[in-house]
Design a protein around this motif. Structure first.
Motif, mmCIF file in Angstrom:
data_model
loop_
_atom_site.group_PDB
_atom_site.id
_atom_site.type_symbol
_atom_site.label_atom_id
_atom_site.label_comp_id
_atom_site.label_asym_id
_atom_site.label_seq_id
_atom_site.Cartn_x
_atom_site.Cartn_y
_atom_site.Cartn_z
ATOM 1 N N ASN A 39 0.925 -1.264 -0.162
ATOM 2 C CA ASN A 39 0.087 0.225 0.070
ATOM 3 C C ASN A 39 0.853 1.207 0.036
ATOM 4 O O ASN A 39 1.351 1.564 0.914
ATOM 5 C CB ASN A 39 -0.801 0.066 1.327
ATOM 6 N N PHE A 77 -10.660 1.659 0.550
ATOM 7 C CA PHE A 77 -10.522 1.995 -0.680
ATOM 8 C C PHE A 77 -9.658 1.103 -1.468
ATOM 9 O O PHE A 77 -9.671 0.566 -2.452
ATOM 10 C CB PHE A 77 -10.430 3.500 -1.097
ATOM 11 N N HIS A 78 -8.424 1.239 -0.841
ATOM 12 C CA HIS A 78 -7.311 0.622 -1.328
ATOM 13 C C HIS A 78 -7.723 -0.866 -1.510
ATOM 14 O O HIS A 78 -7.361 -1.883 -2.457
ATOM 15 C CB HIS A 78 -5.957 0.821 -0.680
ATOM 16 N N PHE A 93 -10.104 -1.568 -4.251
ATOM 17 C CA PHE A 93 -9.701 -1.554 -5.517
ATOM 18 C C PHE A 93 -8.854 -2.679 -5.867
ATOM 19 O O PHE A 93 -8.641 -3.468 -6.804
ATOM 20 C CB PHE A 93 -8.955 -0.270 -5.889
ATOM 21 N N SER A 94 -7.884 -3.091 -4.971
ATOM 22 C CA SER A 94 -6.644 -4.037 -5.088
ATOM 23 C C SER A 94 -7.011 -5.435 -4.900
ATOM 24 O O SER A 94 -6.410 -6.433 -5.261
ATOM 25 C CB SER A 94 -5.186 -3.468 -4.290
ATOM 26 N N ALA A 103 -7.039 -4.293 -9.062
ATOM 27 C CA ALA A 103 -6.581 -3.261 -9.772
ATOM 28 C C ALA A 103 -4.887 -3.255 -9.406
ATOM 29 O O ALA A 103 -4.602 -3.971 -8.389
ATOM 30 C CB ALA A 103 -6.980 -1.954 -9.359
ATOM 31 N N ASN A 104 -4.179 -2.678 -10.074
ATOM 32 C CA ASN A 104 -2.770 -2.568 -9.845
ATOM 33 C C ASN A 104 -2.473 -2.003 -8.560
ATOM 34 O O ASN A 104 -2.894 -1.006 -8.165
ATOM 35 C CB ASN A 104 -1.949 -1.713 -10.952
ATOM 36 N N GLN A 105 -1.902 -2.707 -7.616
ATOM 37 C CA GLN A 105 -1.753 -2.105 -6.165
ATOM 38 C C GLN A 105 -1.012 -0.925 -6.067
ATOM 39 O O GLN A 105 -1.263 -0.123 -5.283
ATOM 40 C CB GLN A 105 -1.124 -3.369 -5.169
ATOM 41 N N VAL A 143 -0.609 1.630 -8.515
ATOM 42 C CA VAL A 143 -1.411 2.600 -8.866
ATOM 43 C C VAL A 143 -2.476 3.069 -7.716
ATOM 44 O O VAL A 143 -2.587 4.274 -7.446
ATOM 45 C CB VAL A 143 -2.020 2.300 -10.225
ATOM 46 N N SER A 144 -3.176 2.032 -7.327
ATOM 47 C CA SER A 144 -4.102 2.338 -6.435
ATOM 48 C C SER A 144 -3.634 3.131 -5.147
ATOM 49 O O SER A 144 -4.332 4.045 -4.459
ATOM 50 C CB SER A 144 -4.939 0.990 -6.000
ATOM 51 N N ALA A 150 -2.684 6.432 -5.845
ATOM 52 C CA ALA A 150 -3.878 7.538 -5.802
ATOM 53 C C ALA A 150 -4.234 7.778 -4.514
ATOM 54 O O ALA A 150 -4.504 8.897 -4.444
ATOM 55 C CB ALA A 150 -4.958 6.654 -6.798
ATOM 56 N N LEU A 151 -4.374 6.759 -3.645
ATOM 57 C CA LEU A 151 -4.682 7.237 -2.295
ATOM 58 C C LEU A 151 -3.757 8.331 -1.701
ATOM 59 O O LEU A 151 -4.292 9.012 -0.792
ATOM 60 C CB LEU A 151 -4.522 6.037 -1.647
#
Lengths: 307, 380
Positions: A37, A78-79, A82-83, A88-90, A92-93, A96-97
């Protein structure tokens, strides 16, 4: 003279280590479950803001710390969603966070900027222990209660990871989720819980900054500490007790960089903890068979039934 | 009265030439909530907007120094006619943009490169720092005053030198210990630098960093400090002695009024360089607006007597007030950098009876006697 150096280095190193330690321990658990993360910085600053707001409005800094843990976990959700669920790509997520956290806290925190906090987290003097020469005034006097909670947490996490069934489940999810799944471990649930825990601890780290270390809110006040915490996880080789030592080393060298500034280039001193940890890693790798590698499945989303 | 006439002229010009509206844009290097540099510029922007009904303002915050160019492009596309770039590092981007947009007026804070459509401006603190130094010199018991600096650049060196001259005017043996954090905004670094200075024995603090951290850390240990840039009295009401405050709004209002009146055009700014000090009201001495000296320290400052070359026996409190009064005078009856001044290596930098020119002040790299600590680019 020597005593004052030892005491100041201990005291400052530990005080600076607290946010690094909490954030690193949280991230360590998430990574042990196979989820990286990169949103630590974002969760930390959201925690810092919510802790300040709640402590300011309620007058109770501990409520602020709790709120920060809650908000950090909510952000981490949220992470996780998404992941883990959406796969989703960890990286990127997480990134973004961090960006959302920095932006959102800046926006929401505007009315709180430049306000002093009336009731910061108290400092503790541990009776008896503070009388120990050298160590006492450095470690057991004038530190925040969160420091000792951090020590306790690191120890409990170590016990959990290496001495309990739950710890085995967690580690196996990070090493080989398919095998863990086959053994009946709920991979998604474990990963969710680990990421939420990571968020909560990042929140607490942020709370320490805004209600204890420097009781006030300023935009961007985490100033990159979240990234250092990520580095500490790697340097600590995903081990909670080593995280205590590395956090302290970073803190101590951070302090010494200013003590030695008149004699040594500050760049050199800021580099020192990294050099030290690399040396430490090399030495321990040469010695006993300590596992220093990242969890096998780190960064890879788990899809049930795929190999 | 002068203000009235200026306003009258502006209104007449506006009526005569039918200027409708001016859109001005600000490029900020930090977030407006930093409680330091950018915050203060934004207060100035709001002041200007409130003062002039014909003014519309826009701003972008946290613009990295390398990327100012594209943000300027965006602003120009939005119809912005006057752009204020508020960081030294924007200098080259502003120069390039000024060539791309010859009809847009640029004003660059703290810079020294001008062009027909680029003016420069600065509200400088060196006089105020000297006054703060006088007080710091009176309050230190260990003879060590701590200074947490952002970057070792001429602006800070000038301020630290002025501050140290003040300290030594009251306390000839005192030292000013300097630590650099190499960042404009970093509360954690400021805190640890302060702690390091405390460990070295410093007991009074001043600083350049965009947060109240140094004030808070010093107060925790019971040490007095001087607030920087924004009023920080409320962060430690018992420990903030005084400080330096800025009013960018005075410069912004003057500049924009002259643009509106047509006195400043994109053709005639080559020599427009604001270097505004105490007399113009661009800077203020104080722990808070209107509080030049925290009353809680009045007693200690009045009790400390010094033998001053001009005023004879005088209390530090009265000395600060007297010199403050003199420096607010446009005639500049007193200046901190009044010769003879030697640097800490013994080189005579300001000969007897002379003062420094603005250029010498702006390019100052040497350190006065009494400054202790690393000093990058120190001349041999």
């Amino acid at each position: 003279m020597v005593e004052s150096w030892v005491v100041a280095t201990l005291a400052r190193g530990l005080a600076f280590a607290v946010p690094l330690l909490f954030a690193a321990l949280g991230e360590l658990v998430a990574e042990r479950a196979g989820v990286i993360n990169l949103g630590v910085e974002g969760m930390m600053i959201l925690g810092a803001l919510s802790a300040f707001v709640v402590a300011d409005l309620s007058g109770n800094p501990w409520l602020g710390v709790l709120a920060a843990a809650g908000v950090g976990a909510a952000a981490a959700f949220f992470h996780a969603f998404f992941s883990i669920t959406l796969r989703a790509n960890q990286y990127v997520s997480g990134l973004a966070l961090t960006m959302v956290g920095l932006g959102l806290s800046g926006l929401l925190g505007k009315p709180f900027a430049g306000r002093p906090l009336a009731h910061p987290l108290p400092k503790w003097d541990v009776p008896l222990l503070k009388e120990i020469p050298w160590i006492g005034p450095g470690v057991f006097s004038g530190q925040s209660a969160l420091l000792y909670l951090g020590f306790l947490l690191a120890f409990l996490l170590w016990v959990f990871l290496y001495r309990t069934r739950g710890g085995i489940h967690l580690r196996s999810v990070g090493e080989n989720p398919a095998a863990a799944d086959a053994l009946g471990v709920n991979v998604y649930l474990v990963r969710y819980l680990a990421v939420l825990f990571g968020g909560a601890m990042a929140g607490v780290a942020g709370a320490y900054l805004s209600v204890a270390y420097r009781p006030s809110w300023t935009e961007g006040m985490t100033a990159g500490l979240g990234w250092i915490a990520l580095a500490i996880v790697i340097f600590a080789a995903w081990d909670p007790l080593r995280a205590v030592v590395t956090s302290f080393l970073f803190g101590a060298f951070y302090h010494l960089a200013y003590r030695f500034q008149a004699h040594l280039a500050p760049e050199f001193l800021k580099m020192t903890p990294y050099l030290f940890t690399i040396l430490f890693l090399v030495l321990s790798a040469l010695g006993k068979s300590v596992r220093l590698g990242a969890p096998e499945a780190l960064g890879r989303p788990y899809v049930r039934g795929e190999r | 009265m002068r203000k009235f006439w200026l306003a009258a002229v502006v209104v007449l010009w506006a009526l005569a030439f039918g200027q409708q509206e001016i859109k001005a844009g600000w490029i900020y290097v930090g977030p407006i909530g930093d409680y330091g540099w950018t915050h203060a510029h934004d207060v100035g922007r709001k002041e200007a907007e409130a003062a002039f009904p014909w003014l519309k303002t826009v701003y972008v915050e946290s613009v990295p120094e390398g990327q100012a160019g594209s943000y300027i492009d965006q602003m120009v596309r939005q119809g912005v006619k006057v752009i204020f770039a508020t960081s030294f590092g924007y200098m080259d981007a502003v120069q390039e943009a000024a060539k791309r947009y010859p009809d847009v007026i640029f004003a660059h804070a703290t810079g020294f490169k001008r062009a027909p459509n680029v003016a420069t401006y600065m509200a400088d603190f060196y006089q105020v720092y000297y006054l703060n130094g006088l007080m710091a010199g009176a309050l230190t018991k260990t003879g060590k005053v701590g200074y947490v600096g952002a970057f070792p650049i001429p602006e800070l060196k000038r301020h630290i030198n002025a501050f140290t001259l003040g300290v030594r005017a009251v306390n000839p043996k005192a030292q000013v210990l300097v630590r650099w954090i190499y960042e404009w905004y970093n509360p954690a670094a400021a805190k640890e630098a302060t702690e390091a200075l405390i460990a070295e024995g410093a007991d009074v603090f001043a600083f350049t960093e965009d947060s109240p951290t140094v004030v808070q850390v010093a107060a925790e240990k019971g040490f007095p400090s001087f607030s920087h840039y924004s009023p920080m009295l409320k962060f430690a009401p018992d420990y903030v002695v005084s400080g330096q405050l800025v009013h960018w709004g005075t410069i912004y209002k003057d500049f924009l009024a002259k643009v509106y009146a047509g006195l400043y055009t994109p053709k005639n700014l080559e020599d427009v360089d604001y270097w505004w000090l105490l007399p113009q009201g661009a800077v203020e001495l104080g722990a808070d607006f209107g509080v030049p000296i925290n009353p809680k320290f009045a007693g200690r400052l009045k009790a400390k007597q010094v033998d001053h070359p001009i005023f004879g026996k005088i209390s530090v409190y009265d000395l600060v007030m007297k010199l403050h009064g003199l420096m607010k005078d446009v005639e500049l009856a007193f200046d901190p950098f009044q010769g003879p001044i030697k640097d800490r290596k013994g080189v005579l930098r300001v000969p007897e009876g002379l003062r420094l020119t603005k250029h010498q002040l702006e390019t100052m790299e040497w350190a006065v006697e009494g400054v202790v600590g690393p000093w990058p680019n120190e001349p041999k």
